[in-house]
Scaffold this motif. Structure first.
Motif, short mmCIF file in Angstrom:
data_model
loop_
_atom_site.label_atom_id
_atom_site.label_comp_id
_atom_site.label_asym_id
_atom_site.label_seq_id
_atom_site.Cartn_x
_atom_site.Cartn_y
_atom_site.Cartn_z
N THR A 351 0.85 -1.18 0.00
CA THR A 351 0.00 0.00 0.00
C THR A 351 0.89 1.24 0.00
O THR A 351 1.78 1.37 0.85
N VAL A 352 0.67 2.13 -0.98
CA VAL A 352 1.51 3.33 -1.11
C VAL A 352 0.62 4.57 -1.26
O VAL A 352 -0.55 4.46 -1.63
N LYS A 353 1.20 5.74 -0.97
CA LYS A 353 0.50 7.00 -1.22
C LYS A 353 0.43 7.26 -2.72
O LYS A 353 1.33 6.87 -3.48
N ALA A 354 -0.62 7.94 -3.14
CA ALA A 354 -0.78 8.23 -4.57
C ALA A 354 -1.65 9.47 -4.75
O ALA A 354 -2.36 9.90 -3.83
N ILE A 355 -1.59 10.04 -5.94
CA ILE A 355 -2.42 11.19 -6.33
C ILE A 355 -3.11 10.86 -7.65
O ILE A 355 -2.51 10.30 -8.57
N VAL A 356 -4.39 11.23 -7.74
CA VAL A 356 -5.11 11.14 -9.00
C VAL A 356 -4.68 12.34 -9.85
O VAL A 356 -5.06 13.48 -9.58
N LYS A 357 -3.88 12.10 -10.88
CA LYS A 357 -3.34 13.18 -11.69
C LYS A 357 -4.31 13.65 -12.78
O LYS A 357 -4.29 14.80 -13.18
N ASP A 358 -5.15 12.73 -13.25
CA ASP A 358 -6.08 13.11 -14.32
C ASP A 358 -7.19 12.07 -14.42
O ASP A 358 -7.00 10.89 -14.06
N ILE A 359 -8.35 12.51 -14.87
CA ILE A 359 -9.45 11.61 -15.21
C ILE A 359 -9.79 11.90 -16.67
O ILE A 359 -10.62 12.76 -16.97
N PRO A 360 -9.14 11.22 -17.61
CA PRO A 360 -9.30 11.55 -19.02
C PRO A 360 -10.71 11.37 -19.57
O PRO A 360 -11.13 12.09 -20.48
N SER A 361 -11.46 10.40 -19.01
CA SER A 361 -12.78 10.14 -19.61
C SER A 361 -13.66 9.36 -18.65
O SER A 361 -13.19 8.70 -17.73
N ARG A 362 -14.97 9.45 -18.91
CA ARG A 362 -15.97 8.65 -18.20
C ARG A 362 -16.82 7.95 -19.25
O ARG A 362 -17.20 8.55 -20.27
N LEU A 363 -17.12 6.69 -19.01
CA LEU A 363 -17.88 5.90 -19.97
C LEU A 363 -19.37 6.20 -19.85
O LEU A 363 -19.93 6.18 -18.75
N THR A 364 -20.01 6.50 -20.99
CA THR A 364 -21.46 6.65 -21.03
C THR A 364 -22.06 5.31 -21.43
O THR A 364 -21.80 4.79 -22.51
N LEU A 365 -22.85 4.74 -20.53
CA LEU A 365 -23.30 3.36 -20.72
C LEU A 365 -24.32 3.21 -21.85
O LEU A 365 -24.42 2.15 -22.46
N ASP A 366 -25.09 4.24 -22.13
CA ASP A 366 -26.13 4.12 -23.14
C ASP A 366 -25.56 3.76 -24.51
O ASP A 366 -26.04 2.85 -25.19
N ASP A 367 -24.53 4.50 -24.93
CA ASP A 367 -23.99 4.28 -26.27
C ASP A 367 -22.50 3.96 -26.28
O ASP A 367 -21.87 3.93 -27.33
N LEU A 368 -21.92 3.74 -25.09
CA LEU A 368 -20.50 3.40 -24.93
C LEU A 368 -19.57 4.51 -25.42
O LEU A 368 -18.41 4.25 -25.75
N SER A 369 -20.08 5.74 -25.47
CA SER A 369 -19.22 6.86 -25.81
C SER A 369 -18.45 7.32 -24.58
O SER A 369 -18.80 6.98 -23.44
N LEU A 370 -17.39 8.08 -24.80
CA LEU A 370 -16.57 8.58 -23.71
C LEU A 370 -16.82 10.06 -23.49
O LEU A 370 -16.72 10.86 -24.42
N HIS A 371 -17.14 10.42 -22.25
CA HIS A 371 -17.29 11.82 -21.87
C HIS A 371 -15.91 12.32 -21.46
O HIS A 371 -15.36 11.90 -20.44
N PRO A 372 -15.29 13.23 -22.25
CA PRO A 372 -13.90 13.61 -21.98
C PRO A 372 -13.77 14.51 -20.76
O PRO A 372 -14.59 15.39 -20.51
N HIS A 373 -12.73 14.27 -19.98
CA HIS A 373 -12.31 15.11 -18.86
C HIS A 373 -13.47 15.51 -17.96
O HIS A 373 -13.76 16.71 -17.79
N PRO A 374 -14.16 14.56 -17.34
CA PRO A 374 -15.30 14.91 -16.49
C PRO A 374 -14.91 15.61 -15.20
O PRO A 374 -15.76 16.21 -14.54
N GLY A 375 -13.63 15.51 -14.81
CA GLY A 375 -13.19 16.17 -13.59
C GLY A 375 -13.40 15.34 -12.34
O GLY A 375 -12.66 15.51 -11.36
N GLN A 376 -14.38 14.47 -12.36
CA GLN A 376 -14.62 13.60 -11.21
C GLN A 376 -15.41 12.37 -11.65
O GLN A 376 -16.02 12.35 -12.72
#
Length: 444
Positions: A351-376
């Motif tokens: 177990t180590v310390k870590a930082i979330v550096k980026d969230i490049p995308s979130r999956l949209t389940l309806d059509d499997l498209s990617l929502h870019p850079h949702p921030g969270q």
């Protein structure tokens, strides 16, 4: 109970499978029907279910009560916790994880399916494929569950119509294929009436495929992890310091994958120090060879610094060590996961310390498209993350090893599990983004 003998059980294979589906699709009833009709339920259990059902004003036994063991589950009529059940037939042994259908308990589906070789996804024939169906299919694809069964339940409520089943099966199979699910088997059932669960249905003569139990008994299962990349996460350093063994120093753990042999050259990660295996102890006895999932103690030629969390691997097959991890994750906590979030990352026994550096995308389940850079990512979201760890970690791709290619993110303040991650897994390859994380003292 089943009359399966010890000799028969020793010759059967083991199948780990999980159930999933939306609320009221009938998962617990299906599991209860499987246990009941395969004669895997004790008489006193049946009597207890009959009494509980009668106290609720039901005419017959509610088979769902065989798995919904928590008081809150019985009161609300929903599954909350993952219920594990063990049963056997003359052809195979089973470990079953009955997982919740309610969206807020999707995290438990991740737990139940993480070690499964097969997932049964139920849909209500009246409702067809819904959002939670798509979410469960996406999780099964992410976790690389080799076999998926689509059980179209409550066929009795749609008149056992073939066209209803065919439309649902076609829609789900197309969606699962886009996700990369390698195999889908669709079966029309009525868990309440018992159609096509253990016995073939007289009401659906248009269906010529297997029942649920027949498929579970015959689906090919491979437990041959002995030829995978050999990995031993060190759990404990053993130094008894007895008169009989004054210099004994062993490194104990469960072999995550692969095979280790005495005399083999190995490397300890993340330090990169190389040495040789001079002995392997298994259950207190020396052996020449050990393989997954045995728990062993390795004795090494050189006295080098090794502690809990280190990974012992063959020198010719060592994974890369890195502080930058890209992965697809399923967020399971109520608290959102945000860019800049300081977390603990647990990989194997380290177990180590870590930082979330980026969230490049979130999956949209309806059509499997990617929502870019949702921030969270919020609870039950599936997305891509980039993580920077304080120390280098030896990580495999999840496609190569479900054990050493996975991790969890933990809240350092209260120990809550935040996210389950699969290294390298992706539905698509979003464009790289510039790292904009602020310097907050955890910027490794």
């Amino acid at each position: 109970m089943s009359t399966t003998t010890t000799e028969e059980l020793s010759a059967t294979t083991l199948l780990r499978f999980a159930t999933a589906g939306s609320v009221d699709d009938g998962k617990s009833t299906l599991v209860g029907r499987l246990l009941h009709d395969s004669k895997s339920v004790l008489t006193d259990q049946l009597e207890a279910v009959a009494r509980a059902s009668a106290s609720r004003g039901q005419e017959g036994p509610d088979l769902a009560l065989l798995t919904d063991g928590l008081r809150a589950e019985r009161e609300q009529g929903i599954t909350i916790d993952v219920a594990y059940r063990y049963f056997a037939t003359p052809r195979r042994r089973f470990i079953l994880a009955d997982t919740p259908g309610h969206v807020q308990y999707t995290r438990n589906m991740v737990t139940g399916a993480s070690t499964a070789e097969l997932t049964v996804i139920l849909v209500d024939a009246r409702n067809g494929v819904v959002e939670q169906t798509r979410r469960h299919a996406a999780i099964a694809a992410l976790l690389r569950v080799p076999h998926v069964v689509l059980a179209v339940n409550k066929m009795d409520l749609v008149g056992y119509e073939e066209k209803v089943f065919a439309a649902i099966a076609e829609k789900f199979t197309a969606y699962a294929t886009e996700l990369g699910v390698p195999e889908v088997t669709a079966i029309p059932i009525s868990a309440l009436a018992g159609d096509n669960v253990v016995e073939p249905s007289a009401n659906m003569d248009w269906y010529a495929g297997p029942t649920v139990l027949e498929h579970l008994e015959t689906v090919p299962v491979s437990h041959d992890l002995a030829h995978c990349h050999a990995r031993l996460p060190v759990q404990y350093v053993i130094r008894p310091q007895t008169a009989e063994h004054p210099d004994y120093r062993g490194y104990a753990g469960q072999i995550a994958a692969g095979t280790f042999r005495a005399g083999e050259s190995v490397t300890v990660l993340p330090s990169g120090r190389a040495t040789k295996i001079v002995g392997i102890d298994l259950l207190g006895r020396p052996v020449d060879v050990a393989w997954t999932p045995q728990s062993v103690t390795l004795l090494l030629e050189d006295d080098i610094d090794i502690s809990r969390g280190d990974l012992i691997v063959p020198s010719k097959d060592a994974p890369p060590t890195t502080q930058d991890i890209e992965a697809t994750v399923c967020h399971v906590a109520d608290e959102p996961l945000r860019v800049g979030h300081r977390v603990l990352l647990k990989h194997g026994t380290r177990t180590v310390k870590a930082i979330v550096k980026d969230i490049p995308s979130r999956l949209t389940l309806d059509d499997l498209s990617l929502h870019p850079h949702p921030g969270q990512l919020v609870a039950n979201d599936i997305g891509r993350v980039k993580i920077r760890t304080a120390e280098p970690l030896p990580v495999d791709s999840y496609s190569d090893s479900r054990r050493t290619g996975s991790f969890i993110l933990i809240d350092p303040n209260d120990g809550t599990t935040l996210t389950a991650g699969m290294v390298g897994e992706s539905f698509a390859s979003p464009e790289p983004v510039k790292d904009e994380t602020d310097d907050d003292g955890w910027d490794f």
